[in-house]
Design a protein around this motif. Sequence first.
Motif, PDB file in Angstrom:
ATOM      1  N   THR A   1       0.845  -1.168   0.071  1.00  0.00           N
ATOM      2  CA  THR A   1      -0.023   0.060   0.012  1.00  0.00           C
ATOM      3  C   THR A   1       0.843   1.404   0.000  1.00  0.00           C
ATOM      4  O   THR A   1       2.110   1.184   0.245  1.00  0.00           O
TER       5      THR A   1
ATOM      6  N   HIS B   1      -7.017   1.924   4.699  1.00  0.00           N
ATOM      7  CA  HIS B   1      -6.982   3.153   5.518  1.00  0.00           C
ATOM      8  C   HIS B   1      -7.340   4.253   4.528  1.00  0.00           C
ATOM      9  O   HIS B   1      -6.280   4.803   3.968  1.00  0.00           O
TER      10      HIS B   1
ATOM     11  N   GLU C   1      -5.792   6.441   0.088  1.00  0.00           N
ATOM     12  CA  GLU C   1      -4.809   6.545   1.220  1.00  0.00           C
ATOM     13  C   GLU C   1      -4.518   7.942   1.601  1.00  0.00           C
ATOM     14  O   GLU C   1      -4.276   8.756   0.578  1.00  0.00           O
TER      15      GLU C   1
END
Length: 631
Positions: free
Chosen positions: A158, A238, A253
């Motif tokens: 990520t 997230h 993100e």
Amino acid sequence: MNKLSWVLISAPLLFACSDLANKTQPPTEKMPADATHTSAMVSGTDYHSFSNPDEVRVTHLDLSLTADFNLHELIGSATLDFKRIKDDADTLIVDTRDLAIKQVTVNGEPVEYSLSEPDENLGSALSISLPKQASQVTIDYATSPNASGVQWLTPAQTQGKKHPFLFTQAQAIHARSFIPLQDSPQVRITYDAHIRTPKALRAVMSAANDPDTPMDGDYTFTMPQPIPSYLIALAIGHLDFKAMGKRTGVYAEPEILDAAAAEFEDTESMLEVTENTYGPYRWDRYDLLILPPSFPFGGMENPRLSFITPTVIAGDKSLVSLIAHELAHSWSGNTVTNATWRDLWLNEGFTTYLTYRIMEMVYGEHRFSMEAVLGYQSLQADLNTLPPKDQILAIDLRGRNPDDVFSDIPYEKGALFLRELEQKVGRANFDAFLMAYFDHFAFQSITTDTFVDYLNDTLLKQYPDKLSKARIHQWIFEPGLPEGAPVPVSDAFDKIDTARQAWLDGDISAAQINSAQWTTHEWLYFLNNMPKQLSEPQLNELDTVFHLTQSTNNEIAHSWLLIAVNNEYKPAYDRLYDYLVHIGRNKLVKPLYQALAQTPEGKAFAKKAFEEAKPGYHPLTIRVNEGFVED
């Protein structure tokens, strides 16, 4: 969905030998076979679904799932509301793939069910016995860690490197890998969902999302408009939110949120001009979700929340036609949907046409004409390589994986057909036709034949001196392009041709090419139309002057790296390796793997990169590219 090509192979269909499975086996014509089909296709028959919506049709889904990031499973239940199309129907058949079915109940009481032997591409038919008065059934299940429509990412994969990520991708027939349902675009359902996640993560879906919902690990969603199964989508990560307009915003993100919002800030303007030209936006909000780089596509038009690759964040809005494309699907595809995958061009051809029109309305004719030329060249490349049967808009996909339909044929050929209709009847008249078409078939799934009938009753009756049934038939049901088809042109590209040829002839140096004001589209045209073979000095000169190996624009880098592979230009190979390892978008990586596979040395390089990248690739990216690196 944005353009890509997949090459996947179908396998024969097998059924379990239980009494219930034999009783509910789908008709023979729905079963794929390796042999060539000699019988005519049945319009509206979905050859890629086991389901029986002509007998029992699901109308609503109530989904309750827990995301287990340790097991890489979605665990919970799907409650299906249905109506009996035939009063005496006693079996509901839904599609599944690699699902662990724990129990099936009606009003809390277990009922008989049977799961067929799996087909490699289509999965398994789940046949459920229905009590006479039942109108709802609940299926308790868990997904496989290797579900074809779900990708689980580690924190390292990520942007933030701290939290895991999950996203689904249901088109064409991958919804069945994470929900047992009638996985056919002709079946439209509303849905509610209850999703449980780790508390540090936010869940979002192709439904009504509330950015102010606390990140407490418990989320609920509602999709009140009926949609086909391939548009059901879930992501967990997230994620933060930033508004871009009254009805538009972006989830991403935190590390890339501001860059994404700046890049796509014109989304609200795109929405407004499309409404003004083609009728109301019927989905309340239009938000974007920026996914990790492993997302296998440019974008996916999930309603209310398009899923977008980060590879189009270029810093100069040069690649935002992808946003226009996914937005346009809100009219063509999401509101009016192809009934089967044979009819995909009704989604993608119309959407590609609308994309060009949106780009012209927002950014002007100059940019529109450049993008249209690049699209036409991409179409020509496919026409030069695809067999005639795959050059037909209303393609016969029997016995094949429906993912085979994705090429430039439904996209660019479909758009070119509509452009010819526009030129024949006039733009204002064609816009009025499209607005009426979207309104007439709103929230319906239609076939190619339905569209042709509608065309016969409208434009052909209104303009019999300008349109002909024979010409329309040629466009839709025959390979190639009809003689006299529209050919896009761009004055800007004439100058690029002159500069490129002067450099190739040695009349000017690369430093003398006046490229300071070139757009991404001009760079792509400059590179894409180079001769396949260039000399080492020529490659060094281009790279030294224009710093192409280090380009931060992923589309320009792709074009240059493809040139580097075709010419074994080793100074670009470190960048090539990094590019393949960190990007999972098939449009960008597949041609590179394919080119590398042409030489033993290149194949060894590709295999090394693929093995490192594989843990972060989406299952579809793995399937598309692994053949290029196999011994």
